[in-house]
Design an enzyme around this catalytic site. Structure first.
Site, PDB file in Angstrom:
ATOM      1  N   ASP A 141       0.791  -1.231   0.000  1.00 45.14           N
ATOM      2  CA  ASP A 141       0.000   0.000   0.000  1.00 45.14           C
ATOM      3  C   ASP A 141       0.823   1.282   0.000  1.00 45.14           C
ATOM      4  O   ASP A 141       0.556   2.215  -0.755  1.00 45.14           O
ATOM      5  CB  ASP A 141      -0.823   0.001   1.290  1.00 45.14           C
ATOM      6  CG  ASP A 141      -2.280   0.029   0.978  1.00 45.14           C
ATOM      7  OD1 ASP A 141      -2.658  -0.488  -0.092  1.00 45.14           O
ATOM      8  OD2 ASP A 141      -3.028   0.585   1.807  1.00 45.14           O
ATOM      9  N   LEU A 142       1.847   1.305   0.864  1.00 41.24           N
ATOM     10  CA  LEU A 142       2.648   2.518   1.007  1.00 41.24           C
ATOM     11  C   LEU A 142       3.394   2.834  -0.285  1.00 41.24           C
ATOM     12  O   LEU A 142       3.427   3.978  -0.747  1.00 41.24           O
ATOM     13  CB  LEU A 142       3.652   2.346   2.150  1.00 41.24           C
ATOM     14  CG  LEU A 142       4.543   3.551   2.378  1.00 41.24           C
ATOM     15  CD1 LEU A 142       3.752   4.701   2.996  1.00 41.24           C
ATOM     16  CD2 LEU A 142       5.723   3.203   3.271  1.00 41.24           C
ATOM     17  N   GLU A 172      -7.508  12.830  12.953  1.00 35.08           N
ATOM     18  CA  GLU A 172      -7.910  12.277  11.650  1.00 35.08           C
ATOM     19  C   GLU A 172      -9.359  11.845  11.736  1.00 35.08           C
ATOM     20  O   GLU A 172      -9.768  11.273  12.758  1.00 35.08           O
ATOM     21  CB  GLU A 172      -7.060  11.053  11.321  1.00 35.08           C
ATOM     22  CG  GLU A 172      -5.606  11.369  11.069  1.00 35.08           C
ATOM     23  CD  GLU A 172      -4.827  10.086  10.805  1.00 35.08           C
ATOM     24  OE1 GLU A 172      -4.633   9.764   9.638  1.00 35.08           O
ATOM     25  OE2 GLU A 172      -4.458   9.419  11.771  1.00 35.08           O
ATOM     26  N   LYS A 177       8.702   3.745   8.918  1.00 35.52           N
ATOM     27  CA  LYS A 177       8.200   3.551  10.270  1.00 35.52           C
ATOM     28  C   LYS A 177       7.176   2.426  10.253  1.00 35.52           C
ATOM     29  O   LYS A 177       6.648   2.152   9.180  1.00 35.52           O
ATOM     30  CB  LYS A 177       7.607   4.829  10.827  1.00 35.52           C
ATOM     31  CG  LYS A 177       6.290   5.258  10.153  1.00 35.52           C
ATOM     32  CD  LYS A 177       5.643   6.374  10.883  1.00 35.52           C
ATOM     33  CE  LYS A 177       4.746   5.888  11.988  1.00 35.52           C
ATOM     34  NZ  LYS A 177       3.323   5.761  11.614  1.00 35.52           N
ATOM     35  N   HIS A 198       5.438  11.114  14.929  1.00 38.03           N
ATOM     36  CA  HIS A 198       5.036  12.416  14.375  1.00 38.03           C
ATOM     37  C   HIS A 198       4.932  13.502  15.466  1.00 38.03           C
ATOM     38  O   HIS A 198       5.455  14.597  15.310  1.00 38.03           O
ATOM     39  CB  HIS A 198       3.701  12.312  13.639  1.00 38.03           C
ATOM     40  CG  HIS A 198       3.661  11.252  12.574  1.00 38.03           C
ATOM     41  ND1 HIS A 198       4.767  10.896  11.850  1.00 38.03           N
ATOM     42  CD2 HIS A 198       2.658  10.470  12.111  1.00 38.03           C
ATOM     43  CE1 HIS A 198       4.431   9.945  10.980  1.00 38.03           C
ATOM     44  NE2 HIS A 198       3.158   9.664  11.127  1.00 38.03           N
TER      45      HIS A 198
HETATM   46  C1  BG6 Z   1       1.037   7.420   9.321  1.00 39.47           C
HETATM   47  C2  BG6 Z   1       0.165   6.602  10.230  1.00 39.47           C
HETATM   48  O1  BG6 Z   1       2.355   7.458   9.793  1.00 39.47           O
HETATM   49  O2  BG6 Z   1       0.536   8.743   9.251  1.00 39.47           O
HETATM   50  C3  BG6 Z   1      -1.271   6.626   9.766  1.00 39.47           C
HETATM   51  O3  BG6 Z   1       0.638   5.268  10.256  1.00 39.47           O
HETATM   52  C4  BG6 Z   1      -1.756   8.038   9.601  1.00 39.47           C
HETATM   53  O4  BG6 Z   1      -2.114   5.942  10.671  1.00 39.47           O
HETATM   54  C5  BG6 Z   1      -0.785   8.828   8.735  1.00 39.47           C
HETATM   55  O5  BG6 Z   1      -3.037   8.006   8.997  1.00 39.47           O
HETATM   56  C6  BG6 Z   1      -1.159  10.283   8.699  1.00 39.47           C
HETATM   57  O6  BG6 Z   1      -0.386  10.914   7.734  1.00 39.47           O
HETATM   58  P1  BG6 Z   1      -0.885  12.254   7.058  1.00 39.47           P
HETATM   59  O7  BG6 Z   1       0.260  12.682   6.223  1.00 39.47           O
HETATM   60  O8  BG6 Z   1      -2.117  11.902   6.277  1.00 39.47           O
HETATM   61  O9  BG6 Z   1      -1.202  13.179   8.178  1.00 39.47           O
END
Ligand code: BG6
Length: 512
Positions: free
Chosen positions: A36-37, A244, A176, A268
């Site tokens: 996916d990533l 989110e 990560k 993060h």
């Molecule tokens: C990822 C998390 O590191 O960051 C996810 O594993 C999360 O769960 C995502 O949804 C959020 O990233 P962004 O860039 O959409 O804020």
């Protein structure tokens, strides 16, 4: 003209300048390319860099995955992955496909690596390339074994090519989550550092690649007016929110083992905290910056397990409504056990025990299934030391300035100040001084992954996490996870679509 001139230049608005440094010719090897990533982020980012002319023209990208793709199927896969990255001329996608190729192999099996090596060797000879960037976009459980196999098969050193490759590089980008707790993170560091040196390792936290997060250092250390008030004397508290509205999507297995603290806060949120709280570094050299960030993480007061409720609220979403739609409770999501006690929301109160921040609470708040997607840093200043307008002393809310760094969406910065409402009475009105990226810059913000991949290709590790930063973050987080795991604190519930349990009233404060 008064004042000291310096050798900096700046541009006022307009399109972002092109990266000045052309990347060297390199083979980028993406392990887990069918995941996916890679499909959603890595391939599109590489495509954008290619379309902007930022990849060296000899660059080749090799995807490694367990699926059986022939050339035609893989080309289709790449084309569909870059579809959403926007059009960049008629033939950009066709041209991009040509620099990609696929090697089907189970990268968890050491016996596959001699085959991978021969494939890469031939490609390197054909295009006269000596540099390699290995991108580990696989489940974290595979990291150690892939690193070991790279070493055992000779792929970790450019001399496997049997040609003279003076000055070439081998780098490894690791996604990560990096570790599961302090002991697994240490073990992973030990393994990776036994094969690669720190300057070959690029541990990704994609938040560091976001424009608005990079701008925290610019904001603090270029605009000299903020530095004198950026401390415990003037700042009352700092909140770092990552909200989110999405749930866990198709990632039930990963998320249920992880929870929001591992998924968001350990990386993060703590990375943003370290940029907000760090001392000015001597320069912007990678280690100068990372040394200062590290000191912040090392100065966080250890979590007090004797009184967990004073510093931690954890909760899981129950059914609710988001954007008019009813959504399931977490423990009724597909592949989640009804009795799961994984936290989907957490609020943490912490202190940084140093001179700059003594006594200032920092709140790290993160949640899934919140009312909206919103990441922001809110710096609340202390009220003026003495109020000379007696008639204003009965205000219902404290008369405090607030600086809001809006990371996403509607990226920007705003400062709340108070004004006299026009009229014959002395009445206050809070107003905002706003900067919005969309109003000040024409170009769309680059994706975090574009910037980070470019930096890894250029050998700039500033926006990547060093081993000691990762360990300091896990050092702080691991006791919190143990506290949750042992049920030392109640796991609360909140309805999906609401801002967590107690509707923002944590630690005696309204944090909404
Ligand atoms: C990822 C998390 O590191 O960051 C996810 O594993 C999360 O769960 C995502 O949804 C959020 O990233 P962004 O860039 O959409 O804020």
């Amino acid at each position: 003209m008064s004042g000291k001139m310096n050798n900096c230049s700046y541009k006022n608005g307009g399109a972002p300048p092109k990266a000045s440094k052309e990347t060297s010719s390199c083979i980028i090897v993406v392990f887990g390319v069918t995941g996916d990533l890679a499909r959603k982020k890595i391939i599109p980012a590489l495509y954008k860099l290619f379309a902007m002319g930022l990849l060296n023209e000899k660059t080749r990208i090799v995807g490694i995955g367990r699926r059986n793709y022939d050339d035609i199927e893989y080309n289709e896969y790449i084309k569909s992955a870059v579809e959403k990255a926007g059009r960049h001329g008629e033939s950009a996608a066709e041209e991009f496909v040509k620099i990609n190729s696929y090697y089907g192999a189970d990268f968890t099996v050491p016996g596959e690596y001699p085959g991978i090596r021969e494939y890469l060797k031939k490609l390197a000879a054909k295009y006269k390339i000596c540099d390699f960037l290995y991108y580990l976009s696989t489940p974290p459980a595979n990291f150690e074994q892939i690193i070991t196999s790279l070493h055992d098969s000779g792929l970790s050193r450019p001399d496997f090519l049997d040609v003279s490759c003076a000055g070439s590089f081998v780098r490894v980008v690791i996604e990560k989550p990096y570790g599961y707790d302090i002991s697994s993170a240490r073990a992973l560091n030990e393994k990776v550092l036994s094969i690669f040196s720190e300057d070959q390792i690029y541990r990704i936290d994609h938040y560091l690649g976001k424009e608005t997060v990079q701008n925290i250092m610019i904001f603090r250390f270029v605009n000299g007016i903020f530095e004198p008030i950026w401390n415990q004397k003037y700042i009352d508290n700092v909140q770092i929110k990552v909200f989110e509205s999405e749930g866990i999507g198709g990632r039930a297995n990963y998320f249920d083992r992880s929870g929001i603290i591992r998924d968001i806060i350990q990386n993060h949120s703590l990375q943003m905290l370290s940029l907000i709280a760090m001392e000015p570094s001597a320069s912007n050299a990678p280690d100068a910056v990372r040394n200062e960030k590290l000191k912040v993480l090392q100065s966080i007061r250890p979590f007090d397990r004797a009184e967990p409720a004073k510093y931690l609220t954890a909760a899981q979403y129950s059914a609710g409504i988001i954007g008019g739609e009813t959504v399931e409770a977490y423990n009724r999501e597909k592949n989640i056990a009804a009795g799961s006690v994984t936290e989907t929301f957490a609020a943490i109160k912490l202190f940084i025990d140093n001179w700059r921040w003594a006594g200032v609470p920092f709140y790290l708040i993160a949640g899934k299934r919140m009312p909206e997607r919103l990441t922001e840093v809110i710096v609340t200043f202390k009220p003026a030391p003495h109020m000379i307008f007696n008639s204003l002393c009965n205000m219902s809310e404290p008369v405090s300035n607030r600086l809001v760094i809006r990371v996403q969406p509607d990226e920007g910065i705003s400062l709340k100040i108070f004004c006299k409402r026009p009229g014959f009475e002395t009445e206050l009105q809070p107003v905002s001084m706003n900067f919005n990226y969309s109003g000040s810059f024409e170009a769309a913000l680059p994706e975090a992954y574009e910037r980070l991949i470019l930096d890894a290709l250029n050998g700039d590790a500033t926006l990547f996490m060093r081993s000691d930063e990762i360990e300091a973050a896990w050092d702080y987080i691991t006791p919190i996870l143990q506290c949750l795991k042992n049920g030392e604190i109640e796991l609360k519930k909140y309805a999906a679509g609401t801002p967590g349990p107690e509707l923002c009233g944590f630690f005696g404060l309204n944090l909404c």
